[in-house]
Design a protein around this motif. Structure first.
Motif, PDB file in Angstrom:
ATOM      1  N   ASP A   1       0.811  -1.219   0.000  1.00 41.53           N
ATOM      2  CA  ASP A   1       0.000   0.000   0.000  1.00 41.53           C
ATOM      3  C   ASP A   1       0.843   1.267   0.000  1.00 41.53           C
ATOM      4  OD1 ASP A   1       0.916  -0.201   2.619  1.00 41.53           O
ATOM      5  OD2 ASP A   1      -1.070  -0.084   3.553  1.00 41.53           O
ATOM      6  N   ASN A   2       2.081   1.196   0.515  1.00 41.03           N
ATOM      7  CA  ASN A   2       2.910   2.405   0.555  1.00 41.03           C
ATOM      8  C   ASN A   2       3.459   2.792  -0.814  1.00 41.03           C
ATOM      9  OD1 ASN A   2       4.908   0.475   0.191  1.00 41.03           O
ATOM     10  ND2 ASN A   2       6.015   0.938   2.079  1.00 41.03           N
TER      11      ASN A   2
ATOM     12  N   PRO B   1       3.929   9.126   3.594  1.00 37.22           N
ATOM     13  CA  PRO B   1       2.887   8.622   2.697  1.00 37.22           C
ATOM     14  C   PRO B   1       2.848   9.388   1.388  1.00 37.22           C
ATOM     15  CG  PRO B   1       1.922   9.954   4.454  1.00 37.22           C
ATOM     16  CD  PRO B   1       3.374   9.780   4.797  1.00 37.22           C
ATOM     17  N   TYR B   2       2.520   8.677   0.323  1.00 37.91           N
ATOM     18  CA  TYR B   2       2.252   9.324  -0.951  1.00 37.91           C
ATOM     19  C   TYR B   2       0.903  10.045  -0.901  1.00 37.91           C
ATOM     20  CZ  TYR B   2       6.044   6.907  -3.518  1.00 37.91           C
ATOM     21  OH  TYR B   2       7.251   6.473  -3.995  1.00 37.91           O
TER      22      TYR B   2
ATOM     23  N   PHE C   1      -2.659   8.421   0.210  1.00 42.31           N
ATOM     24  CA  PHE C   1      -2.450   7.157   0.921  1.00 42.31           C
ATOM     25  C   PHE C   1      -3.523   6.972   1.994  1.00 42.31           C
ATOM     26  CE2 PHE C   1      -0.793   4.975   4.693  1.00 42.31           C
ATOM     27  CZ  PHE C   1      -0.427   3.755   4.139  1.00 42.31           C
ATOM     28  N   GLN C   2      -4.054   5.757   2.079  1.00 34.63           N
ATOM     29  CA  GLN C   2      -5.037   5.427   3.108  1.00 34.63           C
ATOM     30  C   GLN C   2      -4.697   4.069   3.707  1.00 34.63           C
ATOM     31  OE1 GLN C   2      -8.897   5.658   1.152  1.00 34.63           O
ATOM     32  NE2 GLN C   2      -9.170   7.766   1.826  1.00 34.63           N
ATOM     33  N   LYS C   3      -4.748   3.991   5.014  1.00 32.99           N
ATOM     34  CA  LYS C   3      -4.530   2.714   5.676  1.00 32.99           C
ATOM     35  C   LYS C   3      -5.786   1.865   5.587  1.00 32.99           C
ATOM     36  CE  LYS C   3      -3.117   4.328   9.711  1.00 32.99           C
ATOM     37  NZ  LYS C   3      -2.567   4.298  11.092  1.00 32.99           N
TER      38      LYS C   3
ATOM     39  N   ASN D   1       2.085  -0.979   7.094  1.00 33.94           N
ATOM     40  CA  ASN D   1       3.077   0.017   6.696  1.00 33.94           C
ATOM     41  C   ASN D   1       2.853   1.395   7.309  1.00 33.94           C
ATOM     42  OD1 ASN D   1       4.992  -1.267   4.875  1.00 33.94           O
ATOM     43  ND2 ASN D   1       3.279  -1.565   3.483  1.00 33.94           N
ATOM     44  N   GLY D   2       1.597   1.842   7.334  1.00 33.42           N
ATOM     45  CA  GLY D   2       1.307   3.229   7.643  1.00 33.42           C
ATOM     46  C   GLY D   2       1.823   3.715   8.974  1.00 33.42           C
TER      47      GLY D   2
ATOM     48  N   MET E   1       5.484   5.318   9.370  1.00 37.29           N
ATOM     49  CA  MET E   1       5.896   6.454   8.546  1.00 37.29           C
ATOM     50  C   MET E   1       6.351   7.629   9.404  1.00 37.29           C
ATOM     51  SD  MET E   1       3.121   6.214   5.451  1.00 37.29           S
ATOM     52  CE  MET E   1       3.254   4.926   4.200  1.00 37.29           C
TER      53      MET E   1
END
Length: 382
Positions: A192-193, A322-323, A326-328, A337-338, A341
């Motif tokens: 996801d990242n 995060p880009y 980006f959403q967890k 991942n989130g 960060m």
């Protein structure tokens, strides 16, 4: 390759990595960042038991209810867990118990995959599980190297990594100023990242076409690079003095010759191999000594189609953030991942320890700047 074949192949590779270990090697935890090999084998098994079998297989019986506490790594959603520093205290479950656990879960997974229609949401979770195990396969190799590399006997082990010699000159690739797109695009797996693909503006820059070699880094050492504060970040200089650092991890000066520990044992340094096991502080100091810098992760990704990568995880000068957009994800998977960060730097590429098929040029690895037990190297920019 279908899901069942992928599962069998990935799971077998973890076992193959450990086939030459002695029982005692499985249980050692020299530092908090290095987990015992048997913990990796148990944790990756727990992932499939916890996230695939328990919620989706009606007749599945948990192998041992205590294993959720023992093998949960950092998932707050899943409940209490053994603190990371205590993984080396696990004399039980035994290594034999862990392999029995793996066979038990594998048998249930094989039956489940062979008899169940896997919908897309569950398939995505399953593929994440495979990639999660591949991440731990790389950690297995790096942790095994740390465990054996800090044994005073410097034992060798029957694991071969494909190290390449670097014979090119220090040439640079010129990238023009412009707006570029970075981030993953497509229908295949990514973490996801790596999402969402987005535009970045880059000034013109130059990036080294090859990695920094041992010979290059040795010149930095000989010129007193570890004694000259002007090349180091303040935190880096504090790290140097606190740890009395003089060279990369696993380097030893013996009778005026530099040696390094590899999985083949203690050997004289090969000057034309890419320097390895340097942290962000060391990579930045070397770049400053050269009058250069580390590339940003966007610069690295844009240029990556024009040079070879994959021998070392390459430090960038980009913080792990995060880009845009980006959403967890909801639940435990959103913790993947989130929540990390902060206070980490991005590495790109892959390494000789990365499993085949697990790397791509959008992959965002990340570590805190003091870490160097991974297969980390340097590419310079101007």
């Amino acid at each position: 390759m279908d899901l069942l074949k992928q599962y069998i192949s990935v799971r077998q590779h973890s076992v193959d990595i450990c086939v030459s270990l002695k029982t005692e090697d499985y249980v050692v935890q020299p530092i908090v960042d290095v987990s015992p090999p048997k913990w990796h084998l148990g944790h990756t098994t727990w992932f499939f038991e916890t996230f695939i079998l328990q919620p989706n297989c009606t007749n599945y019986r948990v192998f041992d209810p205590n294993y959720n506490f023992v093998f949960n790594s950092y998932y707050e959603t899943v409940g209490a867990r053994l603190i990371r520093t205590d993984r080396g205290n696990l004399s039980r479950p035994s290594v034999e118990d862990i392999y029995v656990y793996r066979k038990y879960v594998d048998a249930a997974m094989v039956d489940f995959l062979a008899s169940t229609t896997i919908e897309k949401e569950l398939q995505d979770l399953f593929i994440l599980g495979l990639n999660h195990e591949q991440q731990h396969q790389e950690l297995l190799l790096t942790d095994i190297k740390y465990i054996l590399g800090h044994n005073p006997l410097f034992p060798s082990i029957d694991i071969r990594l494909e190290e390449q010699e670097i014979n090119e000159n220090e040439s640079f690739l010129s990238i023009p100023e412009g707006v570029y797109k970075i981030g993953f695009e497509g229908d295949d797996f990514c973490f996801d990242n790596e999402l969402n693909r987005h535009k970045v503006y880059l000034q013109s820059y130059k990036i080294q076409q090859r990695l920094v070699t041992n010979a290059d880094y040795l010149e930095f050492i000989k010129d007193g690079g570890y004694e000259k504060f002007q090349y180091w970040h303040a935190d880096g200089w504090e790290w140097v003095n606190k740890n009395k650092a003089k060279a990369p991890l696993y380097w030893y000066l013996i009778d005026d010759k530099w040696f390094t520990y590899s999985l083949d044992g203690l050997q004289e340094i090969r000057l034309n191999q890419a320097v390895c096991h340097v942290n962000f502080y060391e990579a930045s100091a070397f770049a400053a000594w050269k009058g250069m810098r580390l590339p940003t992760e966007a610069e690295w990704e844009v240029a990556s189609a024009h040079f070879q990568w994959g021998q070392r995880w390459e430090w960038t000068n980009s913080a792990y953030l995060p880009y845009p957009g980006f959403q967890k994800a909801a639940g435990a998977i959103g913790e993947y991942n989130g929540k990390f960060m902060v206070n980490q730097m991005v590495l790109r590429g892959g390494s000789v320890a990365t499993p085949e098929g697990h790397s791509r040029n959008t992959y965002r690895n990340f570590f805190q700047p003091q870490h160097r037990w991974q297969f980390m190297g340097i590419r310079l920019a101007l």
